[in-house]
Design an enzyme around this catalytic site. Structure first.
Site, PDB file in Angstrom:
ATOM      1  N   THR A   1       0.858  -1.239  -0.211  1.00  0.00           N
ATOM      2  CA  THR A   1       0.075  -0.027   0.088  1.00  0.00           C
ATOM      3  C   THR A   1       1.046   1.295   0.075  1.00  0.00           C
ATOM      4  O   THR A   1       1.524   1.602   0.943  1.00  0.00           O
ATOM      5  CB  THR A   1      -0.869   0.094   1.341  1.00  0.00           C
TER       6      THR A   1
ATOM      7  N   ARG B   1      -9.870 -11.436  -2.864  1.00  0.00           N
ATOM      8  CA  ARG B   1      -9.583 -10.861  -1.434  1.00  0.00           C
ATOM      9  C   ARG B   1      -9.843  -9.571  -1.207  1.00  0.00           C
ATOM     10  O   ARG B   1      -9.171  -8.908  -2.172  1.00  0.00           O
ATOM     11  CB  ARG B   1      -8.551 -11.437  -0.604  1.00  0.00           C
ATOM     12  N   VAL B   2     -10.471  -8.684  -0.367  1.00  0.00           N
ATOM     13  CA  VAL B   2     -10.344  -7.140  -0.363  1.00  0.00           C
ATOM     14  C   VAL B   2      -9.942  -6.758   0.911  1.00  0.00           C
ATOM     15  O   VAL B   2     -10.120  -7.273   2.198  1.00  0.00           O
ATOM     16  CB  VAL B   2     -11.764  -6.837  -0.545  1.00  0.00           C
TER      17      VAL B   2
ATOM     18  N   THR C   1      -1.378   1.766   6.191  1.00  0.00           N
ATOM     19  CA  THR C   1      -0.764   0.550   5.487  1.00  0.00           C
ATOM     20  C   THR C   1      -0.479  -0.569   6.498  1.00  0.00           C
ATOM     21  O   THR C   1      -0.453  -0.342   7.530  1.00  0.00           O
ATOM     22  CB  THR C   1       0.526   1.210   4.813  1.00  0.00           C
TER      23      THR C   1
ATOM     24  N   LEU D   1      -1.731  -4.581   7.569  1.00  0.00           N
ATOM     25  CA  LEU D   1      -2.604  -5.961   7.452  1.00  0.00           C
ATOM     26  C   LEU D   1      -4.074  -5.341   7.184  1.00  0.00           C
ATOM     27  O   LEU D   1      -4.499  -5.042   8.089  1.00  0.00           O
ATOM     28  CB  LEU D   1      -2.372  -6.911   8.615  1.00  0.00           C
ATOM     29  N   GLY D   2      -4.466  -5.581   6.192  1.00  0.00           N
ATOM     30  CA  GLY D   2      -5.960  -4.801   5.569  1.00  0.00           C
ATOM     31  C   GLY D   2      -6.861  -5.513   6.708  1.00  0.00           C
ATOM     32  O   GLY D   2      -7.745  -4.520   6.949  1.00  0.00           O
TER      33      GLY D   2
HETATM   34  N1  GLY Z   1      -3.189  -2.646   3.290  1.00  0.00           N
HETATM   35  C1  GLY Z   1      -3.312  -3.520   1.998  1.00  0.00           C
HETATM   36  C2  GLY Z   1      -3.971  -4.550   2.050  1.00  0.00           C
HETATM   37  O1  GLY Z   1      -4.249  -5.243   3.085  1.00  0.00           O
HETATM   38  O2  GLY Z   1      -4.723  -5.119   1.361  1.00  0.00           O
END
Ligand code: GLY
Length: 280
Positions: free
Chosen positions: A166, A193-194, A215, A217-218
């Protein structure tokens, strides 16, 4: 005119070598804060060292799907799992400016981009391919239950790079704000995956009081609505303290943030994160 542009190249595991970010902010500054954040994110999307646009990581099935978002106060646009475009953040800008929607996903986003004239583009790189091969061989090493712990172990031993993901930028010019983010995602991940990037308030939030992007772990960022939480606290305490406390609330889950308000700007992360800024 008084302006500031702050950008980051993604958070990664502690100790990883940081990309040289110098010059990105000064090359991108603009009296329009939206143009400034788009300039910065496009520069990083076009630079294969970053996990966004060209250089995006591959999914477990070998595909590259990218998320991007852009926001100014009261407006938001995102593309979700878009493929084969050079600059997802520009398509996200067009979602915001040219459609009545806030996000377009998958083939809908690709079709939208093509109709606007964005040509077919393969963002794959040798680096992404090599990282993919390492991930696949690591996944094959153990039984299903062990898959992700094997990857984590390899990251902590420095055998493979951890997720550094990110790219993002925030800007304030004469009290007007904008924010933009773009990512290839957090590897390893399934097709479809989103993450946090295209979710309002998770990986990005921009309002009349400031702009915040994240930025890391989404999934963890989204569960905590990290950027909106930070935004809501603007003005209650010094910005750097707010950023530090919210990153501490991540309980060690990899994350970083940058933010700008009318009077302050700052960044904080619990891993290595390259940051560049420019005042003008
Ligand atoms: N921060 C980016 C993602 O987890 O997709």
């Amino acid at each position: 005119m008084t302006g500031i542009l702050l950008c980051h190249g993604g958070v990664g595991t502690r100790g990883r070598q940081l990309e040289d970010m110098s010059g990105i902010a000064s090359k991108s500054k603009d009296e329009d804060p939206l143009k400034a954040v788009l300039n910065a994110v496009v520069l990083m999307e076009d630079d294969p060292r970053f996990n966004a646009g060209t250089g995006s990581v591959m999914r477990i099935d070998g595909s590259i799907q990218m998320d991007a978002a852009v926001s100014v106060p009261g407006k938001f646009g995102a593309v979700i799992n878009i493929e084969r475009v050079k600059n997802p953040v520009l398509v996200a800008r067009d979602v915001m400016e040219k459609t009545p929607h806030i996000a377009i996903s998958g083939s809908g986003g690709i079709n939208f981009a093509r109709r606007l004239g964005y040509p077919d583009y393969d963002p794959n790189t040798e680096k992404a391919m090599n990282a993919y091969k390492r991930m696949i061989s690591a996944l094959k090493e153990e039984d299903d239950e062990e898959r992700f712990s094997v990857i984590r172990q390899m990251i902590s031993q420095g055998i493979i790079d951890g997720p550094h993901d990110t790219v993002g930028a925030v800007s304030c010019v004469d009290g007007k704000f904008a924010a933009a983010v773009s990512t290839g995602g957090a590897s390893p991940m399934m097709r479809g995956r989103v993450g946090d990037v295209p979710l309002v308030g998770a990986g990005i939030y921009c309002g009349e009081e400031g702009a915040v992007v994240a930025t890391g772990l989404g999934e963890e960022i989204a569960k905590r609505l990290l950027c909106f939480r930070i935004y809501q606290r603007i003005g209650s305490e010094p910005l750097n303290r707010i950023l530090m406390e919210e990153i501490e609330n991540m309980e060690g889950k990899l994350a970083g943030v940058i933010a700008v308000t009318k009077s302050e700007n700052g960044f904080f992360s619990n891993g290595s994160m390259g940051v560049d800024s420019c005042q003008f």
